[in-house]
Design a protein around this motif. Structure first.
Motif, PDB file in Angstrom:
ATOM      1  N   ARG A   9      -8.686  27.941  -7.417  1.00 34.07           N
ATOM      2  CA  ARG A   9      -8.868  27.132  -8.627  1.00 34.07           C
ATOM      3  C   ARG A   9      -9.502  27.933  -9.764  1.00 34.07           C
ATOM      4  NH1 ARG A   9     -11.615  22.487  -6.747  1.00 34.07           N
ATOM      5  NH2 ARG A   9      -9.723  21.209  -6.654  1.00 34.07           N
ATOM      6  N   HIS A  10     -10.344  28.921  -9.415  1.00 31.85           N
ATOM      7  CA  HIS A  10     -11.057  29.681 -10.431  1.00 31.85           C
ATOM      8  C   HIS A  10     -10.142  30.548 -11.289  1.00 31.85           C
ATOM      9  CE1 HIS A  10     -10.565  32.345  -7.004  1.00 31.85           C
ATOM     10  NE2 HIS A  10     -10.846  33.377  -7.771  1.00 31.85           N
ATOM     11  N   VAL A  11      -8.896  30.772 -10.852  1.00 34.28           N
ATOM     12  CA  VAL A  11      -7.982  31.586 -11.662  1.00 34.28           C
ATOM     13  C   VAL A  11      -6.800  30.775 -12.179  1.00 34.28           C
ATOM     14  CG1 VAL A  11      -8.598  33.781 -10.573  1.00 34.28           C
ATOM     15  CG2 VAL A  11      -6.766  32.395  -9.575  1.00 34.28           C
ATOM     16  N   LEU A  12      -6.873  29.455 -12.088  1.00 34.58           N
ATOM     17  CA  LEU A  12      -5.815  28.638 -12.676  1.00 34.58           C
ATOM     18  C   LEU A  12      -5.792  28.823 -14.191  1.00 34.58           C
ATOM     19  CD1 LEU A  12      -6.132  25.242 -10.751  1.00 34.58           C
ATOM     20  CD2 LEU A  12      -4.233  26.857 -10.620  1.00 34.58           C
ATOM     21  N   PRO A  13      -4.614  28.789 -14.801  1.00 30.79           N
ATOM     22  CA  PRO A  13      -4.541  28.925 -16.264  1.00 30.79           C
ATOM     23  C   PRO A  13      -5.321  27.802 -16.950  1.00 30.79           C
ATOM     24  CG  PRO A  13      -2.366  29.124 -15.267  1.00 30.79           C
ATOM     25  CD  PRO A  13      -3.286  28.664 -14.187  1.00 30.79           C
ATOM     26  N   VAL A  14      -6.056  28.160 -17.976  1.00 36.55           N
ATOM     27  CA  VAL A  14      -6.812  27.182 -18.751  1.00 36.55           C
ATOM     28  C   VAL A  14      -5.929  26.688 -19.893  1.00 36.55           C
ATOM     29  CG1 VAL A  14      -8.855  26.793 -20.175  1.00 36.55           C
ATOM     30  CG2 VAL A  14      -8.982  28.298 -18.171  1.00 36.55           C
ATOM     31  N   LYS A  15      -5.729  25.373 -19.935  1.00 36.88           N
ATOM     32  CA  LYS A  15      -4.878  24.794 -20.967  1.00 36.88           C
ATOM     33  C   LYS A  15      -5.747  24.369 -22.148  1.00 36.88           C
ATOM     34  CE  LYS A  15      -1.632  23.144 -17.475  1.00 36.88           C
ATOM     35  NZ  LYS A  15      -1.001  21.971 -16.809  1.00 36.88           N
ATOM     36  N   THR A  16      -5.420  24.892 -23.311  1.00 39.57           N
ATOM     37  CA  THR A  16      -6.163  24.549 -24.528  1.00 39.57           C
ATOM     38  C   THR A  16      -5.185  24.134 -25.612  1.00 39.57           C
ATOM     39  OG1 THR A  16      -6.100  26.743 -25.544  1.00 39.57           O
ATOM     40  CG2 THR A  16      -7.840  26.332 -23.907  1.00 39.57           C
ATOM     41  N   GLY A  17      -5.730  23.512 -26.645  1.00 42.58           N
ATOM     42  CA  GLY A  17      -4.893  23.099 -27.768  1.00 42.58           C
ATOM     43  C   GLY A  17      -4.322  24.264 -28.539  1.00 42.58           C
ATOM     44  N   ALA A  18      -4.878  25.458 -28.336  1.00 43.83           N
ATOM     45  CA  ALA A  18      -4.391  26.635 -29.058  1.00 43.83           C
ATOM     46  C   ALA A  18      -3.230  27.321 -28.356  1.00 43.83           C
ATOM     47  CB  ALA A  18      -5.536  27.639 -29.243  1.00 43.83           C
ATOM     48  N   GLY A  19      -2.864  26.830 -27.199  1.00 39.15           N
ATOM     49  CA  GLY A  19      -1.816  27.480 -26.432  1.00 39.15           C
ATOM     50  C   GLY A  19      -0.435  27.222 -27.003  1.00 39.15           C
ATOM     51  N   PRO A  70      -3.183  36.150 -10.559  1.00 38.76           N
ATOM     52  CA  PRO A  70      -2.956  37.248  -9.618  1.00 38.76           C
ATOM     53  C   PRO A  70      -1.981  36.806  -8.518  1.00 38.76           C
ATOM     54  CG  PRO A  70      -5.299  36.938 -10.038  1.00 38.76           C
ATOM     55  CD  PRO A  70      -4.599  35.772 -10.651  1.00 38.76           C
ATOM     56  N   ALA A  71      -1.294  37.782  -7.934  1.00 32.94           N
ATOM     57  CA  ALA A  71      -0.184  37.463  -7.036  1.00 32.94           C
ATOM     58  C   ALA A  71      -0.615  36.608  -5.840  1.00 32.94           C
ATOM     59  CB  ALA A  71       0.479  38.752  -6.564  1.00 32.94           C
ATOM     60  N   PHE A  72      -1.737  36.948  -5.210  1.00 32.69           N
ATOM     61  CA  PHE A  72      -2.155  36.195  -4.027  1.00 32.69           C
ATOM     62  C   PHE A  72      -2.486  34.753  -4.382  1.00 32.69           C
ATOM     63  CE2 PHE A  72      -5.620  34.864  -1.078  1.00 32.69           C
ATOM     64  CZ  PHE A  72      -4.871  34.815   0.085  1.00 32.69           C
ATOM     65  N   GLU A  73      -3.254  34.569  -5.436  1.00 34.69           N
ATOM     66  CA  GLU A  73      -3.633  33.221  -5.840  1.00 34.69           C
ATOM     67  C   GLU A  73      -2.434  32.443  -6.374  1.00 34.69           C
ATOM     68  OE1 GLU A  73      -5.322  35.945  -6.484  1.00 34.69           O
ATOM     69  OE2 GLU A  73      -7.380  35.620  -5.777  1.00 34.69           O
ATOM     70  N   ALA A  74      -1.515  33.133  -7.054  1.00 28.93           N
ATOM     71  CA  ALA A  74      -0.304  32.469  -7.534  1.00 28.93           C
ATOM     72  C   ALA A  74       0.514  31.938  -6.367  1.00 28.93           C
ATOM     73  CB  ALA A  74       0.531  33.439  -8.373  1.00 28.93           C
ATOM     74  N   ALA A  75       0.639  32.758  -5.326  1.00 29.47           N
ATOM     75  CA  ALA A  75       1.414  32.349  -4.154  1.00 29.47           C
ATOM     76  C   ALA A  75       0.734  31.219  -3.408  1.00 29.47           C
ATOM     77  CB  ALA A  75       1.616  33.552  -3.234  1.00 29.47           C
ATOM     78  N   ALA A  76      -0.569  31.347  -3.176  1.00 34.97           N
ATOM     79  CA  ALA A  76      -1.286  30.335  -2.399  1.00 34.97           C
ATOM     80  C   ALA A  76      -1.294  28.996  -3.119  1.00 34.97           C
ATOM     81  CB  ALA A  76      -2.711  30.805  -2.121  1.00 34.97           C
ATOM     82  N   SER A  77      -1.550  29.007  -4.420  1.00 33.39           N
ATOM     83  CA  SER A  77      -1.572  27.749  -5.167  1.00 33.39           C
ATOM     84  C   SER A  77      -0.189  27.116  -5.215  1.00 33.39           C
ATOM     85  CB  SER A  77      -2.112  27.977  -6.584  1.00 33.39           C
ATOM     86  OG  SER A  77      -1.363  28.953  -7.271  1.00 33.39           O
ATOM     87  N   ALA A  78       0.854  27.938  -5.302  1.00 35.99           N
ATOM     88  CA  ALA A  78       2.212  27.408  -5.308  1.00 35.99           C
ATOM     89  C   ALA A  78       2.547  26.742  -3.978  1.00 35.99           C
ATOM     90  CB  ALA A  78       3.208  28.524  -5.619  1.00 35.99           C
ATOM     91  N   VAL A  79       2.158  27.362  -2.880  1.00 35.42           N
ATOM     92  CA  VAL A  79       2.430  26.775  -1.562  1.00 35.42           C
ATOM     93  C   VAL A  79       1.706  25.438  -1.419  1.00 35.42           C
ATOM     94  CG1 VAL A  79       2.052  27.067   0.917  1.00 35.42           C
ATOM     95  CG2 VAL A  79       2.910  28.976  -0.443  1.00 35.42           C
ATOM     96  N   TRP A  80       0.444  25.394  -1.833  1.00 36.35           N
ATOM     97  CA  TRP A  80      -0.322  24.145  -1.740  1.00 36.35           C
ATOM     98  C   TRP A  80       0.273  23.064  -2.636  1.00 36.35           C
ATOM     99  CZ3 TRP A  80      -3.039  20.928  -4.961  1.00 36.35           C
ATOM    100  CH2 TRP A  80      -3.914  20.036  -4.354  1.00 36.35           C
ATOM    101  N   ARG A  81       0.627  23.445  -3.855  1.00 32.72           N
ATOM    102  CA  ARG A  81       1.214  22.481  -4.805  1.00 32.72           C
ATOM    103  C   ARG A  81       2.554  21.966  -4.290  1.00 32.72           C
ATOM    104  NH1 ARG A  81       2.038  24.205 -11.141  1.00 32.72           N
ATOM    105  NH2 ARG A  81       2.266  22.111 -12.052  1.00 32.72           N
TER     106      ARG A  81
END
Length: 496
Positions: free
Chosen positions: A228-238, A457-468
């Protein structure tokens, strides 16, 4: 706040080190055994209030010691009990001998037990430390109990399950429930152990968390706390380019669906832009089904090389429905240059079956930029020696494959393992069985690509995708299709 114990996995070897460290810190090892046995007894009384008799099967080690504590506590609660031991109780040593001495009741040989209606068996034969095949007489007892349908409450792990690998060592109890202590072991999550464990309760017997964490940290349960600590932060400036541009390769005109599923999943998962790279012959089929996903012609190496001049395009999914192995190898070679990231799935993996090292060499340098998403058959095409090594757990296979490829490996299945080259590994547990449907893997590949495109990062991207992916499957419900799975992705964003 979620405790680390909820996501920590410790191998039996690590747990032995924890026990020794706890004793060295001044904790009474027998006191820990007493609390463990009392917890199992309380669980037995709570779960099986209608039991006519509790039959405690005690082994020759500390798991058996837990069993003698259980027997004493159940007898003190006024229930009818019977105790059967494997081996001679007088040969017990240490805390197990103390537990036996405190029991003072009668003990019959294990072979003398014959299941009868109204029994509940408390399995305290071996627990998670088993690393060998069971003897024939023990197998006979386990099979007789399983066939009788007498409910079994396992202490630590159903006897017969290897705590490191989850494998069945000749035979194993099919438990209605299992009580384990402090944290889970790999055998609780890896198949077939997961299917034999029943309802799992984790009881804190008082070992400080700092001691657990000192022996763990490399492997765990896949959960938001891990990434969760490396999830993209969504802001109004994005804007869409900040959220990344994902490119997915389409297959030929007769096999366009898989690529579109990956592309649509990538868009739904948060990539700012998604482009489907299609051969000319497949353009009309793809254009008829796409709206928000962009479409671009890529017929060969020249078209792809021109596309790669756009430095904003750094993330690719290659393989779903792709078909052409030779072209897949050339495309992977082109993508590997620079800092581009590649999710290699399905036909993309198979393309390198004759020379896996060619693939590994392409991504050998630097931080992991390659994510491989094989099921067991595809894994064997790239890592035949690891696939054939029955001494390795699924976690260990994933770890070794990740180190060899310098990539993140998603070894798929009901017990999906996500492994990184540095030895980190997570076991996924939230995927429902109905995710095993056509196109589900294509959706997962697109999910991984979207998370990479957004800068994870690749590991966190993969793990979060599998969980999601698993949570979306649960949200979509039984009978889902790949299309309804994509629609359900947004329903889990708020709990990430």
């Amino acid at each position: 706040m979620q405790s680390h114990k909820e996501t920590l996995l410790l191998t039996p070897e690590n747990m032995g080190q924890v026990d020794r460290a706890a004793a060295a810190s001044g904790l009474s090892s027998y006191g820990l055994m007493e609390r463990a046995g009392q917890a199992v007894a309380a669980c037995a009384l709570r779960r099986f209030p209608g039991a006519l008799r509790f039959v405690i099967l005690c082994g020759p080690g500390n798991n058996g010691g837990d069993g003698y504590v259980v027997a004493r506590a159940l007898r003190a609660a006024g229930t009818e009990i019977a105790v059967h031991a494997l081996g001679e109780p007088a040969a017990l040593r240490g805390d197990a001998a103390t537990a036996f001495a405190q029991f003072t009741g009668s003990v019959a040989p294990l072979a003398d037990y014959h299941p009868r209606s109204g029994d509940v068996v408390v399995d305290a034969l071996f627990g998670a430390g088993l690393g060998r095949n069971l003897a024939a007489d023990v197998i006979a007892t386990i099979e007789a109990i399983n066939e009788s349908a007498v409910p079994v409450l396992a202490v630590d792990l159903p006897s017969g399950i290897d705590g490191r690998t989850g494998a069945v060592r000749g035979a194993a109890f099919q438990a209605a429930a299992t009580v384990t202590f402090m944290c889970r072991k790999p055998g609780h999550l890896l198949l077939p152990g997961r299917m034999m464990t029943g309802d799992l309760e984790i009881f804190d017997i008082g070992i400080p968390e700092r001691i657990l964490l000192a022996q763990g940290g490399k492997i765990g349960v896949n959960a938001p706390a891990a990434w969760r600590h490396v999830l993209p932060v969504k802001t109004g400036a994005g804007h869409k380019y900040v959220r990344g541009h994902l490119a997915v390769f389409s297959g030929p005109a007769t096999a366009t669906g898989a690529g579109r599923l990956s592309a649509m999943a990538g868009l739904r998962a948060g990539a700012g832009l998604v482009t489907l790279l299609s051969p000319t012959a497949a353009l009309s089929a793809n254009a008829a089904h796409l709206t928000a996903v962009m479409l671009k012609v890529v017929n060969g190496d020249g078209d792809l090389s021109a596309l790669l001049e756009d430095v904003r395009l750094k993330t690719f999914v290659l393989g779903p429905g792709f078909g052409d192995g030779e072209r897949a190898r050339r495309y992977a070679d082109l993508i590997a240059s620079g800092e581009r990231r590649l999710v290699l799935d399905a036909d993309g993996i198979t393309a390198f079956r004759d020379d896996p090292q060619m693939l590994f060499d392409l991504f050998a340098e630097g931080e992991p930029r390659l994510v491989l998403t094989p099921h067991d058959g595809e894994f064997a095409r790239l890592f035949p020696d690891l696939a054939e090594d029955s001494t390795l757990s699924k976690i260990e296979r994933g770890q070794k494959a990740a180190a060899r490829s310098n990539g993140v490996v998603i070894l798929k299945g009901a017990d999906t393992v996500i492994a990184a080259p540095d030895g980190r590994a997570l076991v996924n547990e939230n995927a429902p069985p109905w995710l095993a449907t056509a196109g589900s893997g294509d959706v997962l590949a697109g999910l991984v690509g979207a998370h990479l495109a957004q800068g994870m990062p690749a590991f966190e991207a993969a793990a979060s995708a599998v969980w999601r992916h698993g949570e979306a499957g649960r949200t979509a419900g039984e009978g889902l299709t790949a299309e309804t799975l994509i629609d359900a992705l947004g329903g889990v964003d708020h709990i990430m």
